[in-house]
Design an enzyme around this catalytic site. Structure first.
Site, PDB file in Angstrom:
ATOM      1  CE1 TYR A 244      24.778 -23.899  -7.478  1.00  0.00           C
ATOM      2  CE2 TYR A 244      25.135 -25.179  -9.482  1.00  0.00           C
ATOM      3  CZ  TYR A 244      24.674 -25.087  -8.191  1.00  0.00           C
ATOM      4  OH  TYR A 244      24.115 -26.188  -7.592  1.00  0.00           O
TER       5      TYR A 244
ATOM      6  CE  LYS B 149      -6.656 -32.657  -4.910  1.00  0.00           C
ATOM      7  NZ  LYS B 149      -5.948 -33.181  -6.092  1.00  0.00           N
TER       8      LYS B 149
END
Length: 684
Positions: free
Chosen positions: A34, A111
């Site tokens: 990469y 949440k």
């Protein structure tokens, strides 16, 4: 293959690898490959800047720092939710929904405790991101959001306009590492991941934000031109198909199933990469949502269930003291193992002596524990009615438990620190600081090499660096003979950095670069400084009573004396390298803004300080002159507004050479001067 084709192929390969790594958690490309491909793409883009595209992975590294954030009005408000705190309140909500709509179904989602943002796409390209703000107006943080790798820059479907809502958070593992680094730099740690995420996303320098490795989970479709949906679940599935990292959810009906899912999320919260402070229950039908609408504060069709913090008692088995890399003594309570918020807790932080005294925590007590921010175990209270006879108040030791040096309390805080200059607990940090660029500037002595030197017992204090041999260094991992020779040469070269750098390198409390220069300029030699009294030290501008006390305390410590004897033996210069050039700028205040061609920031600061000057940070009425280079910005505008004289770089150079200034012949205007403040230079 021509360069355009190669660039397109590299972008495709890198974006695919990034998506699989950051979104799917299924890496298919090694870090080496990469980095190699990314470097090649950077080279091609540098040669052909006109070919840079918005979806290029090179655009995620962060741009130039901003002066401020611009306001953004949300086309669709980012509403807050009504909080509920019990299964009964959940039932009340579902009953209201059953009375208002036919056969209601719901989604239940964790949440995320982070920072809510809106992401806007035009024709499939990410164009803007903004914080929630007050729900209607937020701040433009587009450049910072570009650094979040799980946000796609280009979408497969090119809708004219798409806006999604997500929650930016700092992963737990990143949070812990960041706080460790802040502690090493003697910075206040973040209280919880949410504060850390909010502070990171609002950095004016996006490169800092990029270093914080933020992440995001998308949980709502705000606007989609050219697309229609009937349920919230459909929108989430669609957004997942577009490459977004989605919040996990379940579609359910009935109180029993909803409350069971809320309980399950609470049980499994430790397995999530983000901190969560509740569960969200939403009506799934979009048409039913539209019919129900919202109150002035929140939608009628959703609630947020807030979990109460779980608390459990446990017995204090012992209190132990750890010494951090900055020398701070941190007490920790050892407790009988107890299961708390999904993990087994065996210890909890006690912060400092003040915290222990306030709660009167003793060995043998039964204490109540909870997790601060749902992550860090802490003592909430002591059950004094269960206290056994014979317990005594606990006090931190007066000597460092690691090296035996005296400890001292910060006059401006609750921290108690080891004062030893050669304390093993602080060795890695002390060595790193000693070798840093602004200190002794030893090139090649990075953290990895430092760790090996310590682990192998080759270095036990900064002075030992000067006695290292090439063959010892060559035996280190990834070193070799040439690198070892270069490092020995770099260490030898640092012997002549001068007293000003050495004083900063020693890590004496409140003796930074500026104080090191002031002390070196005044005393000239270390021996003269060592002989100075606190009264003589405080007589120097910029040396206050607290700093003087720290200096005397450090000088009188046996470990400090041993360190200085070893540095002297090693041939390290204990004399000032830079002699004062006079007091030409005494009483003047300079601010430097814009890009200068003739000076670096370090050079300009050194020239000013050698002439009796100081360094400061901003334009004010006390400023005497502003030196404006190319692309001068807000500091120049403020100077003009305050009628402060502005110099060109050439005029400033002439002033350095004793040529005075066009406005005043090197005397500060009365309105800008402040007797005793001395000169200030802001290097911006």
């Amino acid at each position: 293959m021509d360069y355009r084709s190669e660039m397109a192929q590299l972008r495709q390969e890198l974006n695919e690898a990034g998506y699989r790594y950051y979104v799917l958690d299924d890496p298919t490309m090694s870090d080496y490959d990469y980095d190699h491909k990314l470097r090649r793409l950077e080279e091609l883009e540098a040669a052909h800047p006109e070919e840079v595209t918005p979806d290029s992975p090179t655009q995620r590294v962060g741009g130039a720092p901003l002066d401020s954030f611009q306001q953004v009005t949300h086309p669709v408000p980012l509403e807050s939710l009504q909080d509920v705190f019990s299964p009964e309140e959940v039932s009340e909500f579902t009953q209201r929904m059953a009375q208002a709509v036919e056969s209601p179904a719901y989604t239940v989602e964790p949440k995320v405790d982070g920072l809510s943002v809106a992401l806007e796409y035009r024709d499939g390209v990410f164009v803007q991101g903004a914080t929630r703000g007050d729900g209607r107006v937020g701040e433009d943080v587009t450049e910072n959001l570009r650094t979040i790798r799980s946000i796609p820059m280009v979408l497969p479907e090119k809708l004219p306009r798409l806006i999604v809502r997500g929650e930016v958070f700092m992963p737990k593992v990143v949070f812990h590492k960041l706080n460790q680094q802040r502690e090493e730099r003697e910075e206040a740690p973040f209280a919880n991941p949410r504060n850390a995420a909010a502070g990171s996303l609002r950095q004016l320098d996006s490169k800092i934000c990029a270093q914080r490795r933020l992440d995001i989970r998308v949980f709502n479709l705000q606007l989609a031109e050219g697309r229609t949906f009937s349920t919230h679940a459909e929108t989430l599935d669609y957004l997942a198909s577009q490459g977004f990292q989605m919040i996990p959810f379940k579609r359910l009906t009935g109180d029993e199933a909803i409350n069971a899912e809320i309980a399950r999320l609470n049980e499994d919260r430790e397995d999530l990469p983000f901190d969560m402070d509740g569960a969200v229950v939403k009506l799934d039908s979009l048409s039913d949502r539209a019919a129900l609408g919202s109150t002035a504060k929140c939608p009628r069709w959703a609630i947020a269930y807030k979990y109460p913090p779980e608390r459990k008692p446990s017995k204090v088995l012992d209190i132990v003291v750890q010494v951090g890399r900055t020398g701070v003594l941190t007490p920790k309570v050892i407790v009988e193992p107890v299961r708390l918020a999904g993990t087994t807790v065996t210890n909890a932080t006690l912060h400092n002596q003040d915290f222990i005294d306030e709660k009167d925590i003793r060995i043998g007590d039964t204490v109540v524990l909870q997790k601060a921010g749902e992550i860090i175990p802490e003592v909430v209270e002591v059950l004094t009615d269960l206290r056994p006879e014979g317990t005594v108040p606990y006090h931190l030791p007066e000597l460092c438990p690691v090296c035996g040096a005296p400890v001292a309390r910060d006059p401006d805080g609750a921290a108690i620190r080891c004062t030893g200059a050669e304390c093993p607990a602080q060795l890695h940090r002390n060595l790193t600081h000693f070798a840093s660029r602004d200190a002794m500037d030893i090139e090649g002595l990075g953290p990895a090499v430092m760790a090996q030197l310590i682990d192998r017992g080759l270095v036990k204090s900064p002075a030992d660096l000067y006695f290292l041999r090439e063959e010892e260094l060559a035996a280190l991992d990834r070193m070799g003979e040439k690198s070892a020779a270069n490092l020995v040469a770099a260490i030898a070269a640092s012997r002549d950095r001068g007293l000003e750098r050495l004083l900063y390198a020693l890590g004496i409390r409140q003796v930074g670069q500026k104080a090191g220069k002031v002390l070196a300029a005044h005393f000239g030699t270390f021996d003269a400084l060592a002989a100075a009294t606190e009264e003589e030290l405080t007589a120097i501008d910029d040396v206050g009573a607290i700093t003087a006390a720290y200096i005397r305390e450090w000088l009188q410590n046996p470990q400090s004396k041993h360190l200085m004897d070893r540095l002297r033996e090693a041939g390290v210069s204990l004399e000032a390298a830079q002699k004062p050039a006079g007091d030409q700028f005494k009483g003047l205040t300079f601010v430097l803004t814009g890009a200068l061609e003739r000076f670096t920031r370090e050079e300009a600061g050194a020239l000013i300080e050698a002439r009796g000057g100081k360094v400061s940070g901003s334009v004010s009425r006390k400023t005497s002159y502003v030196v404006a280079g190319e692309n001068a910005g807000s500091k120049l505008r403020k100077a003009n507004g305050l009628a402060i004289p502005v110099l060109t770089e050439e005029e400033f150079a002439a002033m350095l050479e004793g040529g005075g200034t066009p406005e005043s012949g090197a005397s500060a205007p009365e309105a800008a001067s402040d007797p005793g403040d001395g000169e200030q230079l802001s290097l911006l």
